[in-house]
Write an enzyme that holds these catalytic residues in place. Structure first.
Site, short mmCIF file in Angstrom:
data_model
loop_
_atom_site.label_atom_id
_atom_site.label_comp_id
_atom_site.label_asym_id
_atom_site.label_seq_id
_atom_site.Cartn_x
_atom_site.Cartn_y
_atom_site.Cartn_z
N HIS A 1 -0.63 6.37 1.67
CA HIS A 1 0.67 6.04 1.08
C HIS A 1 0.69 6.32 -0.41
O HIS A 1 1.76 6.46 -1.01
CB HIS A 1 1.00 4.56 1.28
CG HIS A 1 1.08 4.14 2.71
ND1 HIS A 1 2.03 4.63 3.57
CD2 HIS A 1 0.33 3.29 3.44
CE1 HIS A 1 1.86 4.09 4.78
NE2 HIS A 1 0.83 3.28 4.72
N HIS B 1 -2.16 1.83 -8.53
CA HIS B 1 -1.81 2.98 -7.69
C HIS B 1 -0.56 3.64 -8.26
O HIS B 1 0.10 3.10 -9.14
CB HIS B 1 -1.59 2.52 -6.24
CG HIS B 1 -0.48 1.54 -6.12
ND1 HIS B 1 -0.67 0.18 -6.16
CD2 HIS B 1 0.87 1.70 -6.00
CE1 HIS B 1 0.49 -0.44 -6.06
NE2 HIS B 1 1.45 0.47 -5.97
N HIS C 1 3.17 5.92 -7.45
CA HIS C 1 4.25 6.42 -6.59
C HIS C 1 4.81 7.65 -7.30
O HIS C 1 4.98 7.61 -8.52
CB HIS C 1 5.37 5.38 -6.47
CG HIS C 1 4.90 4.05 -5.92
ND1 HIS C 1 5.05 3.71 -4.60
CD2 HIS C 1 4.31 2.99 -6.53
CE1 HIS C 1 4.56 2.49 -4.41
NE2 HIS C 1 4.11 2.03 -5.56
N GLU D 1 9.86 4.02 -8.57
CA GLU D 1 10.46 3.01 -7.70
C GLU D 1 11.58 2.28 -8.44
O GLU D 1 12.68 2.15 -7.94
CB GLU D 1 9.39 2.03 -7.23
CG GLU D 1 8.34 2.73 -6.40
CD GLU D 1 7.88 1.90 -5.23
OE1 GLU D 1 7.14 0.94 -5.46
OE2 GLU D 1 8.28 2.20 -4.09
N HIS E 1 1.59 1.33 -10.82
CA HIS E 1 1.61 -0.13 -10.60
C HIS E 1 0.21 -0.70 -10.75
O HIS E 1 -0.68 -0.31 -10.00
CB HIS E 1 2.14 -0.44 -9.20
CG HIS E 1 3.61 -0.21 -9.06
ND1 HIS E 1 4.22 0.02 -7.85
CD2 HIS E 1 4.58 -0.20 -9.99
CE1 HIS E 1 5.53 0.17 -8.05
NE2 HIS E 1 5.76 0.06 -9.34
N THR F 1 6.63 -3.55 -2.88
CA THR F 1 7.62 -2.51 -2.54
C THR F 1 7.25 -1.79 -1.25
O THR F 1 7.90 -0.82 -0.87
CB THR F 1 7.75 -1.48 -3.68
OG1 THR F 1 6.49 -0.82 -3.83
CG2 THR F 1 8.16 -2.14 -4.98
ZN LIG Z 1 3.43 0.19 -5.91
#
Ligand SMILES: [Zn+2]
Ligand SMILES: *[C@@H]1O[C@H](CO)[C@@H](O)[C@H](O)[C@H]1NC(C)=O
Ligand SMILES: *[C@@H]1O[C@H](CO)[C@@H](O)[C@H](O)[C@H]1NC(C)=O
Ligand SMILES: *[C@@H]1O[C@H](CO)[C@@H](O)[C@H](O)[C@H]1NC(C)=O
Length: 307
Positions: free
Chosen positions: A84, A112, A114, A125, A138, A220
């Site tokens: 992910h 991590h 996104h 996000e 994040h 999230t």
């Molecule tokens: Zn995140």
């Protein structure tokens, strides 16, 4: 009909035993349907959100993050492709113990990213006034008043996440290269690599640790627990276009699949009756300063056009 029912039973059982699959693309396992398997994904205080600056409230009790906190080097760092996101698990991470910035003692345990899918430019996000950045980092912490991360995960204010926007600039970000240089070693789903040379997390934060948004929200990703004290820094960090492309084309999302990790963001969720605060003197409305800014720019324009 019977066959269908039997299939359904097996399917449900599998889900209960192993936890349902979830993905970012549309479909039965997509974001619109996360709530079918994870109740919390459909509740009232979800993340991310679109932060409307003009509607935020100044809170003079919110202070500036102390950069020194983030210079501590963790005991162990593991770079991971979890299918992910690109993630770094931390052991012996620093703890933020400053009640002017967070409502407890929060220890870092992973961070991590996104980011936008291949050939896309929007992948953060959180949004600010309708603007979505290229990516978002994040840094995840848990409240050490709980015995474990697992316990903190479900508690109100059990987690604190620091969000940092990532924009595309003209220069290589050498700090981000610490994540990208070894990326070929974790190309496959679930591959991981332990760093022999560790580094501090402070290098991923923006210069300005004084201006940020604060609100109460959720993870999230499923299970979407509403346990997160969110901090979203105003100032982005920058990476080069080449670095962005490496991020977008290096990680596979599943075993034996060429689907790439990317476009791994959830769209903004309803704010409902939540308040977004920011450090500042109470009463100083951002609307006033926005109006002043507009009036000033109108005057400047008028002067330039001499009308
Ligand atoms: Zn995140
Ligand atoms: C920041 O943290 C360091 C290390 O804990 C401490 O020595 C320093 O006094 C702190 N600075 C501020 C402004 O609180
Ligand atoms: C991205 O753009 C390049 C160049 O236009 C194109 O060759 C490639 O197929 C695109 N990739 C995807 C996944 O759309
Ligand atoms: C992936 O492919 C390999 C080799 O064909 C096979 O042994 C393995 O079981 C496959 N894994 C999955 C998860 O399908």
């Amino acid at each position: 009909m019977f066959k269908l029912a039997a299939l359904f039973v097996i399917f449900t059982f599998t889900e209960c035993t192993y936890g349902a699959t979830w993905v970012y693309s549309q479909g039965p396992y997509g974001p619109e349907n996360w709530l079918n398997s994870y109740d919390a994904c459909g509740t009232m205080s979800q993340s991310p959100i679109d932060i409307v600056h003009g509607a935020t409230v100044a809170d003079e009790k919110l202070g500036k993050f102390n950069r020194t906190t983030f210079t501590a080097i963790p005991d162990k760092m593991t770079l991971l492709n979890n299918g992910h996101a690109l993630q770094v698990n931390l052991e012996g991470g620093y703890t933020v113990s400053d009640r002017n910035v967070l409502p407890g003692d929060y220890q870092a345990f992973q961070f991590h990213l996104h980011w936008a899918a291949v050939n896309q430019s929007r992948g953060s996000e959180h949004w600010i006034d309708g603007k979505q950045y290229f990516a978002e980092l994040h840094i995840v912490h848990y409240n050490t008043k709980y015995a474990s991360i697992g316990e903190a995960l479900t508690q109100h204010e059990g987690l604190a996440v620091l969000g940092v926007f990532v924009a595309i600039g003209s220069e290589t970000n050498e700090n981000i290269d610490l994540l990208l240089n070894p990326i070929a070693q974790i190309q496959q789903y679930n591959q991981q690599m332990i760093y022999s040379s560790k580094f501090d997390i402070g290098r991923f934060l923006p210069e300005d640790l004084e201006n940020y948004y604060r609100y109460s929200g959720s993870l999230t990703t499923p299970p979407c627990f509403e346990s997160v004290v969110w901090t979203v820094f105003n100032e982005p960090i920058y990476i080069s276009r080449a670095q962005a492309e490496t991020l977008q084309t290096s990680l596979y999302a599943r075993a034996n699949s060429t689907d790439l990790v990317g476009g791994n963001y959830r769209l903004p969720q309803p704010l409902h009756d939540r308040k977004i605060s920011r450090p500042g003197k109470s009463g100083a409305s951002p609307l006033t300063s926005t109006i002043l800014l507009h009036v000033t720019s109108m005057l400047v324009t008028a002067y330039a056009l001499r009308f």
